[in-house]
Design an enzyme around this catalytic site. Structure first.
Site, PDB file in Angstrom:
ATOM      1  N   PHE A 125       0.884  -1.261  -0.114  1.00 48.16           N
ATOM      2  CA  PHE A 125      -0.116  -0.070  -0.003  1.00 48.16           C
ATOM      3  C   PHE A 125       0.896   1.222  -0.103  1.00 48.16           C
ATOM      4  O   PHE A 125       0.226   2.302  -0.159  1.00 48.16           O
ATOM      5  CB  PHE A 125      -0.717   0.001   1.363  1.00 48.16           C
ATOM      6  CG  PHE A 125      -0.369   0.569   2.417  1.00 48.16           C
ATOM      7  CD1 PHE A 125       0.432   0.118   3.278  1.00 48.16           C
ATOM      8  CD2 PHE A 125      -0.623   2.001   2.812  1.00 48.16           C
ATOM      9  CE1 PHE A 125       0.835   0.592   4.451  1.00 48.16           C
ATOM     10  CE2 PHE A 125      -0.136   2.474   3.896  1.00 48.16           C
ATOM     11  CZ  PHE A 125       0.583   1.671   4.714  1.00 48.16           C
ATOM     12  N   LYS A 126       2.024   1.094   0.188  1.00 46.23           N
ATOM     13  CA  LYS A 126       2.902   2.485   0.473  1.00 46.23           C
ATOM     14  C   LYS A 126       2.986   3.064  -0.686  1.00 46.23           C
ATOM     15  O   LYS A 126       3.276   4.088  -1.137  1.00 46.23           O
ATOM     16  CB  LYS A 126       4.283   2.045   0.896  1.00 46.23           C
ATOM     17  CG  LYS A 126       4.260   1.553   2.397  1.00 46.23           C
ATOM     18  CD  LYS A 126       5.523   1.662   2.985  1.00 46.23           C
ATOM     19  CE  LYS A 126       5.477   1.577   4.729  1.00 46.23           C
ATOM     20  NZ  LYS A 126       4.860   0.034   4.983  1.00 46.23           N
ATOM     21  N   ASP A 127       2.960   2.513  -1.918  1.00 41.17           N
ATOM     22  CA  ASP A 127       2.921   2.947  -3.262  1.00 41.17           C
ATOM     23  C   ASP A 127       1.814   3.996  -3.429  1.00 41.17           C
ATOM     24  O   ASP A 127       1.968   4.842  -4.292  1.00 41.17           O
ATOM     25  CB  ASP A 127       2.438   2.044  -4.593  1.00 41.17           C
ATOM     26  CG  ASP A 127       3.667   0.997  -4.721  1.00 41.17           C
ATOM     27  OD1 ASP A 127       4.955   1.323  -4.405  1.00 41.17           O
ATOM     28  OD2 ASP A 127       3.572  -0.585  -5.037  1.00 41.17           O
TER      29      ASP A 127
END
Ligand SMILES: *Cc1c(COP(=O)(O)O)cnc(C)c1O
Length: 476
Positions: free
Chosen positions: A116-118
């Site tokens: 999810f960091k993208d």
């Protein structure tokens, strides 16, 4: 919109000034002066914006409430460039998938690095490039990673003008897939530095370099860690997108369960709720490193020592303290900056803990702010992965499994959809999936054979001077 420090001793600043900064000069974290309120009519309009014009346009609508020092057309173009089906795999960007009665998964992990960091880092890369160009400036990002953050940062910054990335990681300790993701990048502005040591050694090196103010200024050293407000703000958008997909009317409520480590992801949910999004509960799911679960159960916030920090099979949640937690405590204590400074600037450094159990406001964490929490272990993780596979034919990653386990325990009324945020795809943590299911997870086609690609990495002892020399040599 101006931003102020949780510790109250820094100038108020605008978005682009805090974009390139880390901590506020007084050691606090930046927060918006107020939360823009989203009324019924706006939320209705955003429903059609998301359904008809897409996620990028919804992101623009939300971001523009917090960013007034980038012209609207430019900000819209940055959102459109970031949130595309090509980069995130689907037109919905964050599609919902039904698991069972009222339990949903929101997919946040179909970006370039499958975590999810993208969602935030891809936007940050475009914002950095834009702002640096506008200032005619450059930035050298120095970071430490045990996996997800470093790869998300590198994929967001690769090939960007005015930016170099120097990413340290513990030599030989990331999963083979994670190593391949990072080390196979051939872009000239990306530098992988594998440190002969553990993750803490990498963090210590980054701190030591950043504390050398002369070096920091000379080589324009910056960071992209999770306390960056722009990252948090980008994450607010998918709470709205999840809500819009799970409901048809604004009178409905939903709850979210968030696999948590540094409290960045769930803090964005808190911001969405403060803006008026009808969120019933925000459930914080931790692994064996249960700093946050302990706080929400007892009112005691206790930082763990390194011997007390466990290496688990959901490693991106292996934290000893939760770097964004100060943001929530700031709101919980009615933005009393003196009190926040006493807790995080004095009690934590001195005693490693503070205790709010006797403060009447502690109860508001649950009642006014909707927080609940739970914890999951390795055995829970395996059981949840197996159970989901057997019942739904869905393989979930280890972090998401912590979320699903806690969500099932705390799910509340059946007519309130419970959305679990899927924070990574299982291929990143294949060894545990094999342990749970006896078979490896599916691998997206674009990652076929990445372990065999040539690797670009510099191995170095845990020595601050050698890292500094490397940076200096590559900043010419
Ligand atoms: C970073 C990360 C988390 C924890 O998110 P926080 O914002 O630190 O709470 C959870 N799961 C995965 C897969 C991550 O990469």
């Amino acid at each position: 919109m101006k931003y102020l420090s949780t510790r109250g001793h820094a100038d108020r600043k605008r978005f682009c000034d805090i974009l390139l900064e880390g901590l506020a000069p007084d050691g606090g974290l930046y927060m918006p002066e107020h939360y823009p309120q989203v009324d019924d009519a706006t939320l209705t309009r955003w429903r059609s914006v998301y359904h008809e014009q897409g996620y990028a346009e919804l992101a623009f609508a939300i971001l523009s409430l917090y960013i007034d020092d980038i012209p609207a057309d430019d900000l819209r173009a940055l959102c459109r460039k970031t949130y595309t089906a090509e980069v995130f795999g689907t037109g919905e960007i964050v599609p919902l998938r039904h698991l069972d009665d009222g339990l949903w998964l929101e997919a946040l992990s179909n970006g370039p690095t499958l975590a999810f960091k993208d969602m935030a880092m891809q936007l940050l890369g475009n914002l950095f490039e834009y702002e640096l160009a506008r200032r005619g400036a450059e930035l050298n990002i120095l970071g430490a990673t045990s996996g997800d953050t470093g790869s998300a940062a590198e994929y967001a910054m690769r090939g960007k003008q005015g930016i170099r990335v120097f990413m340290t990681s513990p030599h030989g300790r990331m999963s083979p897939f994670q190593q391949a993701q990072m080390f196979s990048l051939q872009d000239a502005n990306i530098h992988n530095i594998a440190i002969e040591g553990v993750f803490d050694d990498c963090q210590d090196i980054v701190k030591a370099v950043s504390n050398d103010l002369e070096f920091k200024r000379r080589y324009k050293i910056g960071t992209v860690n999770s306390i960056n407000w722009a990252r948090l703000l980008a994450q607010v958008v998918y709470y709205f997108a999840g809500y819009i997909q799970a409901t048809e009317h604004n009178t409905q409520k939903v709850s979210f369960t968030v696999p948590s480590g540094n409290f960045g992801n769930v803090c964005a949910g808190h911001v969405a709720r403060m803006m008026g999004l009808p969120i019933d509960r925000l459930v914080v799911a931790t692994n064996e490193n249960d700093v946050l679960d302990e706080f929400f159960r007892t009112g005691v916030y206790r930082v763990r020592g390194s011997s007390d920090t466990h290496e688990t099979s959901s490693p991106s949640m292996d934290i000893s303290k939760a770097s964004n937690f100060e943001r929530f405590v700031f709101d919980l204590l009615d933005r009393d900056t003196d009190r926040v400074r006493a807790l995080f600037g004095e009690a934590v450094p001195r005693e490693g803990r503070f205790d709010l159990s006797a403060d009447p406001r502690f109860a508001l964490a649950a009642t006014r702010y909707g927080f609940a929490s739970g914890r999951s272990t390795h055995a829970d993780r395996l059981a949840t992965i197996r159970d989901n596979h057997a019942r739904h034919g869905v393989v979930i990653d280890t972090h998401t499994a912590d979320g699903v386990k806690v969500a099932r325990e705390l799910r509340g009324p059946l007519d309130v959809p419970m959305i679990v945020l899927e924070t990574a795809l299982p291929i990143k943590f294949a060894a545990t999936i094999v342990e749970a299911l006896g078979q490896p997870p599916e691998r997206p086609a674009k990652f076929a054979g990445i372990e065999d690609l040539p690797k670009r990495v510099q191995v170095m002892p845990a020595d601050v001077q050698q890292v500094k020399d490397y940076i200096a040599r590559h900043c010419a």
